[in-house]
Write an enzyme that holds these catalytic residues in place. Structure first.
Site, short mmCIF file in Angstrom:
data_model
loop_
_atom_site.label_atom_id
_atom_site.label_comp_id
_atom_site.label_asym_id
_atom_site.label_seq_id
_atom_site.Cartn_x
_atom_site.Cartn_y
_atom_site.Cartn_z
N ASP A 162 -1.49 -8.62 12.44
CA ASP A 162 -2.82 -9.12 12.12
C ASP A 162 -3.27 -10.25 13.05
OD1 ASP A 162 -3.15 -7.43 9.85
OD2 ASP A 162 -1.81 -8.73 8.73
N HIS A 209 6.31 -12.67 8.61
CA HIS A 209 6.36 -11.30 8.08
C HIS A 209 7.48 -11.23 7.05
CE1 HIS A 209 6.87 -6.91 7.92
NE2 HIS A 209 5.62 -6.86 8.33
N ARG A 228 3.87 -4.44 17.15
CA ARG A 228 2.46 -4.06 17.06
C ARG A 228 1.57 -5.16 17.64
NH1 ARG A 228 2.08 -2.94 10.78
NH2 ARG A 228 3.19 -4.94 10.87
N HIS A 275 -1.75 -8.76 1.95
CA HIS A 275 -1.44 -7.50 2.63
C HIS A 275 -2.53 -7.23 3.68
CE1 HIS A 275 0.31 -3.76 3.52
NE2 HIS A 275 -0.10 -3.02 2.50
N SER A 331 0.82 -1.22 0.00
CA SER A 331 0.00 0.00 0.00
C SER A 331 0.85 1.26 0.00
CB SER A 331 -0.96 0.00 1.19
OG SER A 331 -0.28 -0.12 2.42
#
Length: 470
Positions: A406, A351, A360, A305, A275
């Site tokens: 995620d 990742h 995160r 993504h 993105s």
């Protein structure tokens, strides 16, 4: 560090917004002295950084940064150093740093809505654009300005309404962003012949308006698909993250805290992800911020993504459906092996860059421990953290067996009532507007050129390698 030098008295545009209705906001003369205005701070910083880039290119432009291998060319340019991205940097071991600050450091130093609370996204926006940690007063001023820019024209909602209600939320969201483009200040200024040195100013206007408007567009998509379709107005007493939760229809204070955290940690992840790179690439053709961000959203919508956060919660719920909430460690191991042996991956683990647990993920886990420790799905996520990495390591094919961002976000959202997994990527998109918009302003300010890498055919690679081997 040049970027962190204190700024002298700055000219402000505060109080002038109401007079700008019929002309471009960026053309107004600044008359008020204040350090609360983000635009004024940028106007002071940009010349300094322009000279810094000129010096870097003049003195070190021929320095080699590394070797390009055939594997890199075939493998999607993975690992190639080839983009300038000022706002954040991703380290394989430390994770993301926003202007040099890690996520835990941002949680400590960025202003919060309440003592000990999560950082305000407006504070991160200020940090990304200026390289400096803002005061609470500066963040409050920026929050007020974003609210003043949050008005969305009716035709945007009509453009979304032209789509079937069952269209994917990301399709509806991207359509709304494209409709916002009609009022692009950069597009108008370029058509009138604006000097290249001024490109950053209407880009700033578009980017801040885009950041302000996307929560309104995104929330309309949510309420159109899943609720009654009624638009909830912006609350002038709320900050950016809390207002987004409010617009969606969630006024629980814990949900507001979660949205502040979510928007902050998803905002930027250096320039090489799909993105961010897409937004940069499209903008390098001098497409305006709306067109560039819409393109970025279409990349974000891919399963590899941003769509991954949707897949994680659906997979976790499939575990519960088959094995129940009180699943044992052995049952969980069996289910993971079943997933892997069917040719699928365990979503939320691994990742492309990171080689340790995503920071995160860690801060979301800390949020869950603080606000929802007894949630059954959170407890399952905790078990997965213990069980999945050893299995992936045993496979021997995974460079990073640890959880990423995620792996956790969907469970948090689900706990507070946002249970519609198909919508999760839209939340990611709202967050990413802050990082992409910030960098785009600096792309224009630094005069970065059209992105145009060289491509090759397999035949040319084979020929090159034969010559190199002889």
């Amino acid at each position: 560090m040049a970027f962190l030098r204190s700024v002298s008295k700055l000219r402000s545009r505060l109080g002038q917004q109401s007079s700008l209705r019929d002309s471009a906001r960026w053309l107004q003369t600044q008359t008020t002295s204040s350090d609360l205005d983000l635009y004024s701070q940028l106007k002071e910083l940009i010349p300094e950084q322009q000279e810094r880039l000129k010096k870097l290119k003049a003195e070190h432009g021929k320095v080699q940064l590394g070797n390009i291998t055939v594997d890199m060319v075939i493998g999607g340019m993975r690992g190639m150093t080839g983009l300038l991205w000022e706002t954040s940097l991703l380290d394989p071991d430390e994770g993301i740093r926003f202007r040099g600050l890690s996520i835990p450091e941002c949680q400590k130093v960025l202003p919060a809505a309440k003592p000990g609370g999560e950082p305000l996204p407006e504070g991160l926006l200020w940090l990304l654009l200026t390289g400096k940690v803002p005061s609470k007063e500066q963040v409050d001023a920026l929050s007020s300005e974003l609210r003043s820019r949050a008005k969305v024209p009716d035709y945007v909602f009509k453009a979304i309404d032209a789509l079937p209600v069952g269209a994917h939320p990301m399709t509806q969201f991207a359509t709304g962003v494209m409709a916002l483009q009609v009022k692009s200040e950069f597009s108008k200024a370029y058509d009138k012949g604006i000097p290249k040195s001024k490109y950053w100013e209407p880009t700033y206007e578009d980017s801040l308006s885009l950041i302000a408007q996307v929560p309104v567009v995104a929330s309309y998509v949510y309420r159109r698909i899943y609720k009654d379709g009624k638009i909830i107005p912006v609350d002038d007493s709320l900050d950016y993250g809390a207002n987004f939760a409010h617009l969606l229809g969630f006024d629980d204070h814990k949900m507001q805290e979660l949205m502040r955290l979510y928007v902050t940690i998803h905002s930027d992840h250096e320039g090489g992800n799909v993105s961010a790179h897409t937004g940069h690439l499209v903008a390098s053709a001098l497409s305006d911020p709306y067109l560039s961000f819409a393109a970025a959203l279409n990349g974000l919508a891919g399963p590899l993504h941003g769509l991954a956060n949707q897949e994680v919660l659906l997979w976790i719920k499939s575990v519960v459906d088959e094995c129940g909430e009180n699943i044992t460690t052995e049952q969980l191991k069996d289910y993971i092996w079943k997933t892997l042996n069917s040719g699928k991956v365990v979503p939320g683990f691994g990742h492309g860059v990171l080689r340790k647990t995503d920071p995160r993920y860690t801060c979301q886990r800390e949020f869950a421990l603080k606000h929802m420790p007894d949630d059954p799905l959170f407890q399952l996520v905790s078990k997965l953290y213990d069980v999945v990495p050893p299995i992936l390591t045993e496979l021997g094919k995974v460079k990073n067996p640890w959880p990423n961002v995620d792996a956790h976000s969907g469970v948090l959202l689900n706990h507070f009532g946002l249970t519609e997994a198909r919508y999760f990527t839209v939340l990611f998109g709202v967050s990413r507007s802050i990082g992409i918009g910030s960098q785009l302003i600096w792309d224009r300010a630094l005069g970065l050129p059209l992105e145009r890498p060289k491509s090759v055919t397999m035949e040319s690679l084979e020929s090159y390698c034969k010559k190199a081997a002889s």
